[in-house]
Design an enzyme around this catalytic site. Sequence first.
Site, PDB file in Angstrom:
ATOM      1  N   ASP A   1      17.012  16.316  29.578  1.00  0.00           N
ATOM      2  CA  ASP A   1      18.185  15.867  28.814  1.00  0.00           C
ATOM      3  C   ASP A   1      19.504  16.388  29.359  1.00  0.00           C
ATOM      4  O   ASP A   1      20.568  16.008  28.862  1.00  0.00           O
ATOM      5  CB  ASP A   1      18.029  16.305  27.346  1.00  0.00           C
TER       6      ASP A   1
ATOM      7  N   HIS B   1      12.495  24.703  27.592  1.00  0.00           N
ATOM      8  CA  HIS B   1      11.383  23.776  27.366  1.00  0.00           C
ATOM      9  C   HIS B   1      10.143  24.572  26.961  1.00  0.00           C
ATOM     10  O   HIS B   1       9.918  25.664  27.477  1.00  0.00           O
ATOM     11  CB  HIS B   1      11.085  22.983  28.646  1.00  0.00           C
TER      12      HIS B   1
HETATM   13  C1  SDX Z   1      12.543  17.296  25.232  1.00  0.00           C
HETATM   14  O1  SDX Z   1       7.894  18.844  24.669  1.00  0.00           O
HETATM   15  C2  SDX Z   1       8.346  17.985  25.548  1.00  0.00           C
HETATM   16  O2  SDX Z   1       7.734  17.640  26.526  1.00  0.00           O
HETATM   17  C3  SDX Z   1       9.726  17.437  25.203  1.00  0.00           C
HETATM   18  C4  SDX Z   1      10.388  16.561  26.257  1.00  0.00           C
HETATM   19  C5  SDX Z   1       9.648  15.249  26.456  1.00  0.00           C
HETATM   20  O3  SDX Z   1       9.814  14.633  27.531  1.00  0.00           O
HETATM   21  O4  SDX Z   1       8.997  14.792  25.466  1.00  0.00           O
HETATM   22  O5  SDX Z   1      10.446  17.243  27.497  1.00  0.00           O
HETATM   23  C6  SDX Z   1      11.806  16.167  25.851  1.00  0.00           C
HETATM   24  O6  SDX Z   1      12.535  17.404  24.045  1.00  0.00           O
HETATM   25  C7  SDX Z   1      13.200  18.320  26.121  1.00  0.00           C
HETATM   26  C8  SDX Z   1      13.836  19.499  25.316  1.00  0.00           C
HETATM   27  C9  SDX Z   1      15.174  19.027  24.758  1.00  0.00           C
HETATM   28  N1  SDX Z   1      15.738  20.036  23.848  1.00  0.00           N
HETATM   29  C10 SDX Z   1      16.825  20.749  24.155  1.00  0.00           C
HETATM   30  O7  SDX Z   1      17.368  20.737  25.263  1.00  0.00           O
HETATM   31  C11 SDX Z   1      17.354  21.600  23.004  1.00  0.00           C
HETATM   32  C12 SDX Z   1      17.650  23.024  23.510  1.00  0.00           C
HETATM   33  N2  SDX Z   1      16.366  23.650  23.853  1.00  0.00           N
HETATM   34  C13 SDX Z   1      15.734  24.443  22.816  1.00  0.00           C
HETATM   35  O8  SDX Z   1      15.981  24.136  21.504  1.00  0.00           O
HETATM   36  C14 SDX Z   1      14.337  24.923  23.193  1.00  0.00           C
HETATM   37  O9  SDX Z   1      14.378  25.337  24.490  1.00  0.00           O
HETATM   38  C15 SDX Z   1      13.166  23.976  23.019  1.00  0.00           C
HETATM   39  C16 SDX Z   1      13.101  23.444  21.648  1.00  0.00           C
HETATM   40  C17 SDX Z   1      13.252  22.846  24.001  1.00  0.00           C
HETATM   41  C18 SDX Z   1      11.892  24.780  23.310  1.00  0.00           C
HETATM   42  O10 SDX Z   1      11.795  25.718  22.333  1.00  0.00           O
HETATM   43  P1  SDX Z   1      10.567  26.792  22.275  1.00  0.00           P
HETATM   44  O11 SDX Z   1       9.582  26.512  23.334  1.00  0.00           O
HETATM   45  O12 SDX Z   1      10.083  26.855  20.867  1.00  0.00           O
HETATM   46  O13 SDX Z   1      11.231  28.111  22.710  1.00  0.00           O
HETATM   47  P2  SDX Z   1      12.000  29.088  21.742  1.00  0.00           P
HETATM   48  O14 SDX Z   1      12.912  28.314  20.840  1.00  0.00           O
HETATM   49  O15 SDX Z   1      11.009  30.004  21.120  1.00  0.00           O
HETATM   50  O16 SDX Z   1      12.918  29.884  22.783  1.00  0.00           O
HETATM   51  C19 SDX Z   1      12.433  31.013  23.478  1.00  0.00           C
HETATM   52  C20 SDX Z   1      13.668  31.886  23.637  1.00  0.00           C
HETATM   53  C21 SDX Z   1      14.369  32.183  22.316  1.00  0.00           C
HETATM   54  O17 SDX Z   1      15.055  33.415  22.485  1.00  0.00           O
HETATM   55  P3  SDX Z   1      14.295  34.805  21.997  1.00  0.00           P
HETATM   56  O18 SDX Z   1      13.840  34.563  20.569  1.00  0.00           O
HETATM   57  O19 SDX Z   1      13.156  35.011  22.954  1.00  0.00           O
HETATM   58  O20 SDX Z   1      15.366  35.869  22.113  1.00  0.00           O
HETATM   59  O21 SDX Z   1      14.664  31.195  24.437  1.00  0.00           O
HETATM   60  C22 SDX Z   1      15.818  30.945  23.633  1.00  0.00           C
HETATM   61  C23 SDX Z   1      15.403  31.097  22.185  1.00  0.00           C
HETATM   62  O22 SDX Z   1      16.522  31.490  21.407  1.00  0.00           O
HETATM   63  N3  SDX Z   1      16.242  29.580  23.950  1.00  0.00           N
HETATM   64  C24 SDX Z   1      17.489  29.194  24.154  1.00  0.00           C
HETATM   65  C25 SDX Z   1      17.425  27.827  24.468  1.00  0.00           C
HETATM   66  N4  SDX Z   1      16.154  27.422  24.430  1.00  0.00           N
HETATM   67  C26 SDX Z   1      15.417  28.502  24.113  1.00  0.00           C
HETATM   68  N5  SDX Z   1      18.646  29.870  24.108  1.00  0.00           N
HETATM   69  C27 SDX Z   1      19.763  29.166  24.380  1.00  0.00           C
HETATM   70  N6  SDX Z   1      19.794  27.847  24.684  1.00  0.00           N
HETATM   71  C28 SDX Z   1      18.637  27.157  24.745  1.00  0.00           C
HETATM   72  N7  SDX Z   1      18.664  25.863  25.048  1.00  0.00           N
END
Ligand code: SDX
Length: 436
Positions: free
Chosen positions: A371, A313
């Site tokens: 989720d 998140h």
């Molecule tokens: C919702 O914003 C809100 O409030 C949203 C929400 C709401 O109520 O409105 O809470 C609802 O959208 C919840 C999130 C649902 N999405 C998912 O579950 C999809 C999987 N999660 C990711 O795609 C990700 O965690 C996000 C999009 C939710 C957040 O992304 P960020 O903050 O841009 O973080 P990032 O992508 O930069 O990740 C940081 C690191 C990265 O690795 P490095 O580059 O540091 O090596 O963490 C890794 C990412 O690759 N990472 C994950 C991951 N989420 C982040 N690796 C594996 N699996 C994951 N789920």
Amino acid sequence: MKQTENKATLSFSNGSPSIELPIYRGSVGPDVVDIRKLYAQTGLFTYDPGFLSTASCQSGITYIDGDKGELLYRGYPIEQLATQCDFLETCHLLLYGNLPDVVGKAKFVKIVTNHTMVNEQMQFFLRGFRRDAHPMAIMTGLVGALSAFYHDSTDINNPEHREISAIRLIAKMPTLVAMAFKYSAGQPYMYPKNSLSYAGNFLHMMFATPCEDYTVNPVLERALDRIFILHADHEQNASTSTVRLCGSSGTNPFAAIAAGVACLWGPAHGGANEACLNMLEDIQRMGGVGKVGEFISQVKDKSSGIKLMGFGHRVYKNYDPRAKLMQETCREVLSALGLQNDPLFKLAMALEKIALEDDYFVQRKLYPNVDFYSGIVQRAIGIPTSLFTAIFALARTVGWIAQLNEMIGDPEYKIGRPRQLYSGAVQRDVLPIASR
Ligand code: SDX
């Protein structure tokens, strides 16, 4: 908000004159540096793609402490609202800033209940879709189409219009989502039944048929009502920011909410609940809990492009409090339905346990979000996976409207118009095609 004694001084190594920027404090959470005069004073923009360090607005609706894993709607902790209130009380709270008393609640429930039907013409929009159309494609169309039926109340700057549009959208989203489901199932639409609760009416419109009576299961009714509460609002997330930016042009509320529906559909946002359940079913097909280690290895291998859906998140760097409540709701529903041994629930808990002990996830502070478990409980209720995000949109509509109305009601609001760092071609002349 109030200005603090503290100021930010921006100085430049190239000798340009430094400037001072005011710092404001809210009631809780990070202070903000007011950069509104930065461009006029320095000719510089700030640069923050994805808005990692940007407060787009001032709001009094929802507060999240991502480090502590806390979520407050108008100051009330989500844990208390989810266990002591129902969704319509929460809607009243988000819209008007307070929980209703007995009289206020009865009045609000009555006005919402009296707007649950949609115009009979709405059903003809669905006929244009294939039966296998994704429900979010249908919802994006239907919500936008609502603006064609209420020409008498689409002036977003008119408080009465904002109020009746809010009531109409909250009341009609369950009817529209159920219609999208019935259309895909090839079953006749069920009209709302005003003697039922908000969640009970939704279950009725989803699962009743004209051929036999349908009895609402109170455990499922309560579980669904709690799912709505947990999804109702969440500060300036992507879809809420979309609604605010869209609404800032002065467009009608239905069009702005339709933009929010479209944004929520994405798998990085509200579409994650559908993607998470598909992920769990894939792992189950591959061999279940025994294959979790292999799957986690794929997730950790960046080249795989595989993410652990329902994890991570932008704000929560601790356990999403909604995920904890959703897991509890999962347990209640599964045991009420005699599905204590639901393999997907066991798989999800095994996945969570392994991930939370793995350095990759610990280092990146990746925890289950709202989720991760919501799909399992919706599937147990009998809701098809493809409808999960539409139900998220149903619940989030009140948050979108509350945030939109807060923005429009703020005399300081302006149309949102971000700038850019331009890295394209500088001016050049067009050559005749023969010389290109
Ligand atoms: C919702 O914003 C809100 O409030 C949203 C929400 C709401 O109520 O409105 O809470 C609802 O959208 C919840 C999130 C649902 N999405 C998912 O579950 C999809 C999987 N999660 C990711 O795609 C990700 O965690 C996000 C999009 C939710 C957040 O992304 P960020 O903050 O841009 O973080 P990032 O992508 O930069 O990740 C940081 C690191 C990265 O690795 P490095 O580059 O540091 O090596 O963490 C890794 C990412 O690759 N990472 C994950 C991951 N989420 C982040 N690796 C594996 N699996 C994951 N789920």
